[in-house]
Write a protein that holds these residues in place. Structure first.
Motif, PDB file in Angstrom:
ATOM      1  N   ALA A 173     130.020  45.243  43.818  1.00 53.14           N
ATOM      2  CA  ALA A 173     131.166  45.675  44.616  1.00 53.14           C
ATOM      3  C   ALA A 173     131.282  44.864  45.904  1.00 53.14           C
ATOM      4  CB  ALA A 173     131.042  47.166  44.933  1.00 53.14           C
ATOM      5  N   MET A 224     132.044  45.436  40.664  1.00 51.36           N
ATOM      6  CA  MET A 224     131.052  46.435  40.271  1.00 51.36           C
ATOM      7  C   MET A 224     130.816  46.412  38.768  1.00 51.36           C
ATOM      8  SD  MET A 224     131.175  50.550  40.878  1.00 51.36           S
ATOM      9  CE  MET A 224     131.366  51.234  39.233  1.00 51.36           C
ATOM     10  N   ILE A 270     132.032  58.211  43.037  1.00 48.92           N
ATOM     11  CA  ILE A 270     132.552  56.897  43.400  1.00 48.92           C
ATOM     12  C   ILE A 270     134.062  57.002  43.555  1.00 48.92           C
ATOM     13  CG2 ILE A 270     132.794  54.492  42.651  1.00 48.92           C
ATOM     14  CD1 ILE A 270     130.210  54.817  41.086  1.00 48.92           C
ATOM     15  N   LEU A 324     128.553  50.730  48.866  1.00 50.04           N
ATOM     16  CA  LEU A 324     129.481  50.716  47.729  1.00 50.04           C
ATOM     17  C   LEU A 324     130.818  51.336  48.118  1.00 50.04           C
ATOM     18  CD1 LEU A 324     130.222  50.362  44.749  1.00 50.04           C
ATOM     19  CD2 LEU A 324     129.039  52.508  44.278  1.00 50.04           C
ATOM     20  N   PHE A 367     125.444  47.958  40.989  1.00 51.09           N
ATOM     21  CA  PHE A 367     126.818  48.358  41.268  1.00 51.09           C
ATOM     22  C   PHE A 367     127.216  47.950  42.693  1.00 51.09           C
ATOM     23  CE2 PHE A 367     127.551  52.121  38.130  1.00 51.09           C
ATOM     24  CZ  PHE A 367     127.481  51.230  37.081  1.00 51.09           C
ATOM     25  N   THR A 368     126.302  48.197  43.632  1.00 47.06           N
ATOM     26  CA  THR A 368     126.597  47.904  45.037  1.00 47.06           C
ATOM     27  C   THR A 368     126.736  46.409  45.280  1.00 47.06           C
ATOM     28  OG1 THR A 368     125.395  49.898  45.719  1.00 47.06           O
ATOM     29  CG2 THR A 368     125.791  48.226  47.400  1.00 47.06           C
TER      30      THR A 368
END
Length: 393
Positions: free
Chosen positions: A298, A320, A178, A257, A294-295
């Motif tokens: 974000a 995120m 990331i 992401l 997480f995506t």
């Protein structure tokens, strides 16, 4: 193995878009795989976590089952991740390897002596290898275990395992890379934006977790036919993707992401990714919830940053961590993982955003209730028991 297989499946899915039409059949194949391994066909991450909390044995077949199931789902373009799969594999492998060393639960004087250490060790190490976040991975497992003493007393060994896994993953170059983001100066404006992102992620996290748990409940207890459910879910997913041109939302979402952290996101992207993820996982496809969370976070953070005139990549990083905290009910892990991924200079911003997200959200998570509320419930029951004993005296 999980990273290589999922990356390979994602590559095939992108090269051959027609595999989207095979998603219902691939879902049926994953159900068949679970039956072949004698696993409950509706077993998902929440079920494995509940077994872990209840100190039940996690079958060795979970590791190959979730590996094959995640591969099949991603091959057909399903919106799932592999990180929760790594948790399941780690728990399964840890439980299996713990038996020869007499680390599994045992019976003594007619009761079970808890020992969640082997599963916790495997979960923490596997997660650390994927995200290069040993401290956050250890804390994540502790929060999932609700700081149970049988697990917490092994923290030094868990940390050793996470750092070893981290070092090996770094050397081999396998895991979720990331990208970092530029951080603004700490000011009243940035603090206000952290609060805004946190509160919005609180709402989004509750909706995501509630929607996923509700759909799973309906499919498991009302429909009751896993083969029918997974076939119908695959057809519905494929129809939506084709009708609205949502091919970019297929797969794990790592591309989305990275785009969000680069400041690129359309206003409705987070809602589309969240809805497709809930659809696929809710209808019984195998895969993980963490990378999609997480995506989605974000994308939501990036959208808020663009709307508020704040650095979009920085806002995406906040989103995120904050969305993950609200949806998973693991705020300490969210802060530590965010700091390890984006740098410790981001810690003040992450603390504000995650605190707002956790405090502003209802305690309904993808993996059940959070540690804080569960500990409070246990204390209330203990006090109630003490009061009853006092009254009886």
């Amino acid at each position: 193995m999980l990273t290589l297989s999922v990356d390979f499946a994602g590559t095939l899915s992108q090269r051959h878009p027609w595999l989207l039409f095979a998603l219902p059949a691939l879902g049926l194949a994953s159900i068949g795989l679970y039956k072949l391994l004698r696993l409950p066909v509706d077993l998902a991450t929440d079920g494995v976590i509940e077994r872990f909390r209840a100190n039940e044995r996690i079958p060795g077949g979970v590791a190959p089952g979730i590996l094959g199931g995640t591969f099949l789902t991603v091959l057909g373009g399903g919106s799932v991740g592999m990180e929760s799969g790594a948790l399941q594999m780690g728990a399964s492998i840890g439980s299996v390897l713990g038996r020869p060393f007499k680390l599994a639960p045992v019976w003594r004087r007619g009761r079970t002596i808890p020992n969640g250490y082997p599963a916790a060790l495997g979960m923490a190490a596997a997660f650390s290898a994927l995200f290069f976040a040993p401290l956050g991975s250890c804390m994540f497992v502790l929060e999932l275990a609700r700081f149970d003493r049988a697990v917490a007393r092994h923290v030094p060994t868990m940390l050793l395992a996470t750092f070893v896994a981290y070092a090996i993953a770094r050397a081999v170059g396998i895991g979720d890379h990331i990208p970092a983001v530029a951080l603004p100066a700490l000011s009243w404006g940035s603090v206000a934006h952290c609060l805004l992102v946190g509160l919005c992620c609180a709402v989004g996290g509750v909706l995501f977790a509630s929607g996923l748990r509700a759909l799973r409940h309906v499919v498991r207890h009302r429909v009751g036919r896993p083969l029918v459910a997974v076939a119908a879910g695959g057809l519905l997913f494929a129809a939506l993707v084709l009708a609205f041109g949502w091919q970019a939302f297929e797969g794990t979402g790592m591309g989305l992401l990275r785009g969000a952290l680069a400041g690129e996101a359309a206003p409705a992207d987070f809602a589309v990714k969240a809805a497709l993820t809930v659809l696929v996982l809710g209808f019984g496809f195998k895969g993980g919830e963490i990378m999609p969370m997480f995506t989605v976070g974000a994308l939501l953070g990036c959208t808020l940053g663009l709307a508020a005139g704040q650095p979009a990549g920085f806002s995406a990083a906040l989103g995120m961590a904050a969305f993950f905290a609200a949806a998973s009910r693991c705020p300490l892990a969210a802060v530590l993982m965010g700091a390890e991924i984006f740098g410790w200079a981001a810690l003040p911003f992450l603390l504000i955003a995650v605190a707002a997200a956790y405090a502003g959200s209802y305690d309904v998570g993808v993996f059940g209730r959070g540690a804080a509320s569960e500990l409070a419930r246990v204390r209330r029951e203990a006090r109630r028991g003490e009061s009853i004993l006092e009254e009886a005296r």
